[in-house]
Scaffold this active site. Structure first.
Site, PDB file in Angstrom:
ATOM      1  N   GLY A  31       0.851  -1.187   0.000  1.00  0.00           N
ATOM      2  CA  GLY A  31       0.000   0.000   0.000  1.00  0.00           C
ATOM      3  C   GLY A  31       0.884   1.233   0.000  1.00  0.00           C
ATOM      4  N   ALA A  35       0.231   7.750   1.279  1.00  0.00           N
ATOM      5  CA  ALA A  35       1.106   8.703   1.970  1.00  0.00           C
ATOM      6  C   ALA A  35       1.788   8.077   3.185  1.00  0.00           C
ATOM      7  CB  ALA A  35       0.301   9.933   2.383  1.00  0.00           C
ATOM      8  N   MET A  36       1.047   7.278   3.936  1.00  0.00           N
ATOM      9  CA  MET A  36       1.634   6.673   5.132  1.00  0.00           C
ATOM     10  C   MET A  36       2.638   5.595   4.749  1.00  0.00           C
ATOM     11  SD  MET A  36       0.496   8.031   7.942  1.00  0.00           S
ATOM     12  CE  MET A  36       0.571   6.768   9.216  1.00  0.00           C
ATOM     13  N   ASN A  93      -6.026   1.646  10.371  1.00  0.00           N
ATOM     14  CA  ASN A  93      -7.026   2.074  11.351  1.00  0.00           C
ATOM     15  C   ASN A  93      -8.148   1.056  11.461  1.00  0.00           C
ATOM     16  OD1 ASN A  93      -6.144   4.546  12.309  1.00  0.00           O
ATOM     17  ND2 ASN A  93      -6.954   5.642  10.521  1.00  0.00           N
ATOM     18  N   ALA A 139       0.225  11.597   7.585  1.00  0.00           N
ATOM     19  CA  ALA A 139       0.746  12.149   6.331  1.00  0.00           C
ATOM     20  C   ALA A 139      -0.366  12.137   5.295  1.00  0.00           C
ATOM     21  CB  ALA A 139       1.920  11.302   5.831  1.00  0.00           C
ATOM     22  N   LYS A 159      -7.598   4.109  19.783  1.00  0.00           N
ATOM     23  CA  LYS A 159      -7.625   4.917  18.557  1.00  0.00           C
ATOM     24  C   LYS A 159      -8.950   4.730  17.817  1.00  0.00           C
ATOM     25  CE  LYS A 159      -5.177   6.532  14.549  1.00  0.00           C
ATOM     26  NZ  LYS A 159      -4.211   6.239  13.478  1.00  0.00           N
ATOM     27  N   ASN A 172     -11.488   7.621  16.413  1.00  0.00           N
ATOM     28  CA  ASN A 172     -11.997   7.688  15.045  1.00  0.00           C
ATOM     29  C   ASN A 172     -13.510   7.545  14.989  1.00  0.00           C
ATOM     30  OD1 ASN A 172      -9.493   8.054  13.863  1.00  0.00           O
ATOM     31  ND2 ASN A 172      -9.096   5.866  13.727  1.00  0.00           N
ATOM     32  N   ASN A 193     -14.186  11.303  13.861  1.00  0.00           N
ATOM     33  CA  ASN A 193     -14.300  11.173  12.414  1.00  0.00           C
ATOM     34  C   ASN A 193     -15.737  11.032  11.954  1.00  0.00           C
ATOM     35  OD1 ASN A 193     -11.536  11.106  12.425  1.00  0.00           O
ATOM     36  ND2 ASN A 193     -11.381   9.378  11.016  1.00  0.00           N
ATOM     37  N   SER A 197      -9.913  12.652   8.637  1.00  0.00           N
ATOM     38  CA  SER A 197      -9.608  11.945   7.382  1.00  0.00           C
ATOM     39  C   SER A 197     -10.865  11.389   6.722  1.00  0.00           C
ATOM     40  CB  SER A 197      -8.616  10.811   7.651  1.00  0.00           C
ATOM     41  OG  SER A 197      -9.177   9.898   8.569  1.00  0.00           O
TER      42      SER A 197
END
Lengths: 309, 309
Positions: free
Chosen positions: A7, A10-11, A103, A129, A184, A188, A192, A255
């Site tokens: 993958g 960006a990360m 995530n 990122a 986490k 989210n 989110n 995000s």
């Protein structure tokens, strides 16, 4: 050692950059998008933001890779995980370790179809990122990673932690990583999901009259399901963490908002609130708040005609 | 007979017009807005749409009215009911009957503070009307009214029904009016609330993958609370009615959408889904879907900075 980054968003790029730059290990980026692969091979990658740098890289489709992996770090979107896990299965032998940094929860249920539990490390990161308009990687937070081998293979897990620490990725081998993952998840599942539904900034949601009651109900459901799943969480500690995060990120559109509202892409709601609903069903625990927010985010995706990727 | 119309919005004007035009009863419009009163006294009212007509009318503030009422028909917004009930209490004597035609439930709990239960008639209507830009009343549906005296004073209740039928308002004296009120409540609590939250037409909400599950959960909560409140409802019958209504109104943005999204006014959510939550609490019945949708609509009001009226 040969490290595949499965993958190359960006990360993935950020972590691959650090491993290439600071360790002697070989890094190959895997992606299912021709455009990404071509771009990485032709132009390399450029990092901006909290760190600056550039390097040439090797990228290919999973099917084009042949050499067995020592480590595969999964950093796909949740909806792309199964495809990627299947796609890289020919690169796995008994010495391969997997590190999953997506995530959400439930990813281990997918991975365990393709590799032995003793080869699976689950992790959670607060590095962040994004890709800016020019295609450069904008590193927005120099973070940390918590990880653990969830098959009891602590020796191999700690080896990976050491390599990633050599790469300056700030890794803690966490003997209770599932707790960190749930923590986490709760962030989210509140910040989110509700900022996306209501199309507002994190701080705007947390300034609403009704936010405290909504967060409280949601978190109660998370904690009950986590407990049934073998993860003990303290409600006050979790609420403190969520509120602290909401203050840090008050001016952000999270995000999920960026995925759906800005980029018209499907969200990862099924791996966040939706995953709690599914686990809840297994344990016969009702999760109506998580259920309704999941349905409402899907409703919004459908009304907007958002795309899978 | 002297009939006060308490609340001179589009619906109040329409019913007042019919009573004035077709019966010998005197009609006075009451309102708390100077602008409405002035406009009605100076320009009379003009009806367009399903019926056409105009007439001169008398309007005043409740405090300016002195003559005891034979009948007061309440057609305020829900949030304005208590003020109006208090404001007209000097017009009530033991011969006065009240007819409340507001959407939602729980209004009788307010009215009973000011008049005896034997004077209270509750009703529900499917007449519909709105005010267009020029201030004319646009009658969009020639409907019906179901009503009943909820204090057991059937004789007085039927007298009112007869007068309103003389006025061609198509009234049924319904010995189970609370059932009809709950039925309309469920329509409003699904169509209105979710189309407003998601900012879509009724038909768009009812075409979503997740709509059936959402409607089913909501209706189950409504039915459980109604039962505890002494109103027996059949789930299949209610769902049929809701789906039939959703087909008739598929191209509409419902009234709650118009209030909040178009006119930036607070909604009546507290008298619809919110009222079910409050009644549920009294009977110790959980209503998480109604609870969350109520909070989300309030969240949207707050984010939009909508006004009370």
């Amino acid at each position: 050692m040969l490290v595949y980054i499965a993958g190359s968003g960006a990360m993935g790029c950020t972590f691959g950059y650090y491993i290439s730059k600071y360790t002697d290990n070989e890094v190959i980026f895997l992606d299912n998008w021709d455009k990404n692969i071509e771009n990485l091979n032709n132009n390399g990658m450029k990092l901006t933001g909290k760190i600056e740098g550039s390097m040439d890289v090797r990228a290919m489709k999973p099917s084009e890779a042949t050499e067995k992996a020592d480590l595969i770090i999964f950093l796909t979107k949740s909806v792309g995980l199964e495809d990627m896990a299947k796609g890289v299965s020919h690169l796995v032998d008994k010495n391969t370790q997997i590190l999953c940094l997506l995530n959400g929860i439930g990813h281990e249920d997918i991975l365990v179809k393709y590799v032995d539990l003793s080869q699976i490390n689950m992790g959670v990161t607060v590095w962040s990122a994004g890709r800016d308009n020019s295609g450069d990687i904008n590193v927005t937070n120099i973070g940390t990673i918590d990880m653990q081998n969830i098959g009891g293979n602590e020796e191999e897990g700690r080896k990976i932690a050491n390599i990633l620490n050599e790469a300056n990725l700030n890794v803690t081998y966490n003997e209770d990583v599932m707790k960190a993952i749930w923590r986490k998840l709760m962030v989210n599942g509140t910040l989110n999901s509700f900022s996306t539904l209501l199309e507002c900034k994190v701080g705007e949601f947390f300034s609403l009259d009704s936010h405290a009651e909504i967060v409280d109900e949601l978190i109660s459901e998370f904690i009950e399901v986590a407990k049934a799943d073998g993860v003990e969480l303290d409600k006050k500690e979790m609420l403190d963490y969520i509120y602290k995060t909401s203050v840090h990120t008050k001016d952000h559109y999270p995000s999920m908002y960026q995925d759906l509202i800005i980029n018209n892409r499907n969200t990862e709601i099924d791996f966040i609130n939706g995953a709690v609903v599914e686990k809840g069903k297994r344990y016969n625990i009702k999760t109506p708040y998580n259920e309704l927010i999941t349905k409402l985010i899907h409703a919004k995706e459908e009304l907007k005609g958002s795309k899978l990727f």
